[in-house]
Motif scaffolding. Structure first.
Motif, PDB file in Angstrom:
ATOM      1  N   GLU A 142      -3.029   2.049  -5.427  1.00 37.83           N
ATOM      2  CA  GLU A 142      -2.537   2.390  -6.753  1.00 37.83           C
ATOM      3  C   GLU A 142      -1.711   1.258  -7.373  1.00 37.83           C
ATOM      4  O   GLU A 142      -1.804   0.988  -8.560  1.00 37.83           O
ATOM      5  CB  GLU A 142      -1.695   3.655  -6.666  1.00 37.83           C
ATOM      6  N   GLU A 194       4.462   3.577  -1.312  1.00 36.80           N
ATOM      7  CA  GLU A 194       4.965   4.078  -2.582  1.00 36.80           C
ATOM      8  C   GLU A 194       6.483   3.974  -2.536  1.00 36.80           C
ATOM      9  O   GLU A 194       7.080   4.167  -1.477  1.00 36.80           O
ATOM     10  CB  GLU A 194       4.542   5.543  -2.718  1.00 36.80           C
ATOM     11  N   LEU A 246       0.820  -1.212   0.000  1.00 40.56           N
ATOM     12  CA  LEU A 246       0.000   0.000   0.000  1.00 40.56           C
ATOM     13  C   LEU A 246       0.855   1.263   0.000  1.00 40.56           C
ATOM     14  O   LEU A 246       0.336   2.371  -0.034  1.00 40.56           O
ATOM     15  CB  LEU A 246      -0.915   0.011   1.227  1.00 40.56           C
ATOM     16  N   SER A 299      -2.413   3.494  -0.383  1.00 42.29           N
ATOM     17  CA  SER A 299      -3.196   3.596  -1.600  1.00 42.29           C
ATOM     18  C   SER A 299      -3.191   2.260  -2.322  1.00 42.29           C
ATOM     19  O   SER A 299      -2.266   1.456  -2.170  1.00 42.29           O
ATOM     20  CB  SER A 299      -2.645   4.698  -2.503  1.00 42.29           C
TER      21      SER A 299
END
Lengths: 368, 312
Positions: free
Chosen positions: B81, B54, B52, B79
């Motif tokens: 993403e 980055e 989760l 996120s």
């Protein structure tokens, strides 16, 4: 010898006691070295232990990626590691290395200033590392197999060998290998296309990827160390490889004496010159021993001994005269000034470019 | 201290533990539970948490989960993403599918080779049976890596097989076997074959001989007996063996890396690339989580249908 036994016995007892007492404090202790495979002569490690009493725990890898993953995970336990300068730059930014203590490295005076300055583009002021060995990324080839397919007169010092579909197509049947290292392959492809090999433009990478994809079917495999033994055995006939590794293959082939002749060419379109650096991780358990080890490597006779064994040039100006003449005068190992003009150094990519490069490389390698 | 008071002490201790909810049963379960917690659940949660985040240039190379702002408020940075990224790029889908395909084909090959072997061993008389089983397990005594390297020696251009075929005059040019999908199949089937044979053998030895005699008495030919009696009864063995081959084969990294060619696309390799070459631990973690879900979900489904069948 027998008669000496009574006299030696107490001495032996005392020294054993001293050793037992010294052990917990690890007065001399160990140095944990993590270096590239086939990149040192074992005698050097023995000499180091003999001279300093420090034991060497030696481990190897064959890609910068492996090293970086270990370092970024933290608490790697290594005291001395050997990253390529382009990788080192990013690792310094991540806070992986400690500053070198120059007071502990008097032999640094032996180093070649021009080469150290070139390495300083990645590590300003050479604060975190000194050059271990350097080399070029070029083409290793089997002299007879290539001549048989391309003719005796073919000039092999060109990337055409692997990047021209017609030439590579003729060589594909005897086996072509590429380094499984996008940071070596993409700049080479860019140099071949006449682009700036130091470019970080997405369009240039796309163009290079297109070129690589157009010839990937001629590639037997992508690997960064397998080609040494395969070239030496005649298993493959052309390899994009690192200078000293190819020359080690040539030496092994000569020793085996089975009619395999291997040599190395620096492509005239431009080839990468790279530097492998000795550096000390920030959390090294024995930083003093690490300095002692690096200082020992920078002794002229030791640097020369390693070069004589691994066929990679060192950056030790004082060692040059001590290197075997055969190696020192070989333009494949120590390039001539004219060839040096055509060499370029690598650049460190930011994380976006890194992702693009990895993605494009996967596409080249797998066709996906 | 005599025996009686010893006993009483023990009972008192047990009562004390029971009072706070620790009984003999929980103690027995505690060991596997602890194992499960430490070696599966905790790493899984760590992976999930990294997936989760980055990627950044730092050590460790991902963003922290909690961030304290200047005014002291604590915010969670997470996120999905990375999962969206996996979904968008066809590479990952193709790698998952290709891994499943390679694992499935290898499993089927292992089944076809392993079943007759298991059947033969199960039908052998006792002393020979032990010996044959030993032969199946024997390769495990050498390192797995060494055995894969041995296959490289067989399949190479100048390897044992090519030299033999050339010597026999079957071929004049050496066959290219290394760095092909064929080599990967050979490697996987060879490595995992014992995992297929052993559960099948365990199942087939328990087969009630009276059933076969009954089928024979009722006029069934050996072939018909096999397909109507032996095969259906050995189904649990087939399922167990296939699972033991299929699941590790999906995530296999070493065999395709050593024997496979550049276009052998497997998720283990993609994961390696994300972790080592892209230095993107979050995406690598997401790849691993998705793989785990893809492997575990069908097993749980299979398990639940089997349980239901047993209840019926």
């Amino acid at each position: 010898m027998k008669y000496r036994l009574p006299f030696n016995l107490p001495a032996a007892g005392v020294s054993a006691l001293a050793m037992a007492l010294a052990l917990p404090a690890s007065a001399q202790g160990v140095v944990n070295v993590f270096n590239w495979s086939d990149y040192i002569t074992p005698e050097v490690l023995e000499q180091f232990t003999e001279e300093t009493g420090i034991q060497v725990v030696y481990d190897v890898y064959d890609s910068n990626d492996t090293l970086e993953a270990r370092l970024l995970a933290g608490a790697s336990g290594f005291d001395v590691v050997v990253p390529t300068a382009t990788f080192m730059q990013r690792q310094i930014a991540a806070g992986v290395y400690q500053l070198l203590n120059r007071d502990l490295l008097p032999n640094i005076a032996n180093m070649d200033e021009a080469l150290m300055n070139a390495a300083a583009t990645h590590d300003p002021g050479n604060e975190h590392g000194v050059i271990y060995m350097w080399g070029t990324t070029g083409i290793g080839y089997n002299i007879d197999m290539v001549a048989e397919r391309l003719g005796e007169d073919f000039e092999v010092d060109t990337w055409d060998m692997v990047f021209d579909p017609e030439v590579a197509g003729q060589l594909a049947d005897c086996g072509i290998s590429w380094l499984d290292s996008p940071t070596d392959m993409f700049p080479a492809a860019m140099a071949y296309l006449g682009l700036d090999p130091q470019s970080t433009e997405a369009a240039d990478f796309e163009a290079a990827a297109e070129l690589l994809q157009s010839v990937r079917d001629t590639v037997r495999y992508f690997h960064s160390s397998q080609y040494i033994s395969d070239l030496a055995n005649g298993e493959i006939c052309v390899a994009v490889g690192w200078s000293g590794d190819v020359l080690q293959a040539a030496e092994r082939a000569e020793e085996a004496d089975r009619g395999v002749n291997v040599w190395y060419a620096i492509p005239s379109e431009g080839a990468m010159q790279w530097f492998d650096m000795l550096a000390i991780p920030a959390d090294a358990p024995n930083p003093e021993n690490a300095h002692a080890f690096i200082n020992f490597i920078m002794k002229p006779e030791i640097s020369a001994e390693i070069t004589n064994y691994v066929w990679f040039p060192n950056a030790n100006a004082a060692a040059f005269e001590l290197v075997d003449e055969e190696i020192r005068t070989d333009p494949a190992i120590y390039p001539t000034p004219e060839v040096t003009e055509t060499l370029f150094t690598g650049v460190t990519y930011d994380s976006r470019t890194d992702r693009l490069v990895t993605r494009l490389w996967t596409r080249v390698r797998t066709g996906q | 201290m005599n025996r009686l008071s010893d006993n009483a002490l023990w009972r008192a201790t047990a009562r004390g533990f029971a009072a706070i909810g620790i009984t003999g049963r929980t103690l027995v379960i505690a060991i596997p539970m602890l194992w499960f917690l430490v070696f599966f659940l905790v790493p899984f949660l760590v992976l999930g948490r990294i997936s989760l985040a980055e990627a950044i240039i730092a050590r460790p190379p991902y963003t922290p989960l909690f961030e304290r702002a200047a005014d002291g408020t604590l915010s969670i940075i997470a996120s999905l993403e990375n999962y969206w990224f996996l979904w968008q790029d066809t590479l990952y889908r193709n790698a998952y599918l290709s891994s499943i395909r390679i694992a499935a084909i290898s499993t089927i090959c292992a089944l076809f080779i392993g079943y007759p072997i298991a059947y033969f061993i199960a039908r052998s008389p006792e002393p020979r049976r032990t010996f044959l089983l030993l032969m199946v397990v024997l390769p495990f005594w050498t390192s797995f890596l060494l055995r894969v390297y041995a296959w490289m020696g067989f399949l190479r251009r100048e390897g044992v097989i090519n030299n033999m075929l050339i010597w026999l005059g079957v071929i004049d040019q050496p066959l290219v076997m290394m760095q092909t999908d064929l080599a990967v199949y050979i490697g996987i089937v060879y490595t995992y074959l014992p995992f297929m044979i052993l559960p099948l053998y365990a199942n087939l030895t328990k087969l009630d001989g009276a059933l076969l005699e009954a089928a024979n008495d009722l006029g069934a030919s050996p072939v018909v007996t096999f397909f109507t009696v032996t095969l259906p009864l050995s189904l649990p063995g087939i399922v167990a063996g296939s699972m033991l081959v299929f699941i590790p084969a999906i995530g296999e990294y070493v065999i395709p890396a050593l024997l496979g060619g550049p276009d052998t696309l497997m998720i283990g390799r993609v994961l390696w690339d994300e972790f080592f070459s892209s230095r993107d631990w979050p995406v690598a973690s997401a790849v691993a989580i998705v793989m785990l879900v893809l492997v575990v979900a069908p097993i749980m489904w299979l398990q639940s249908t089997q349980d239901r069948r047993e209840l019926d």
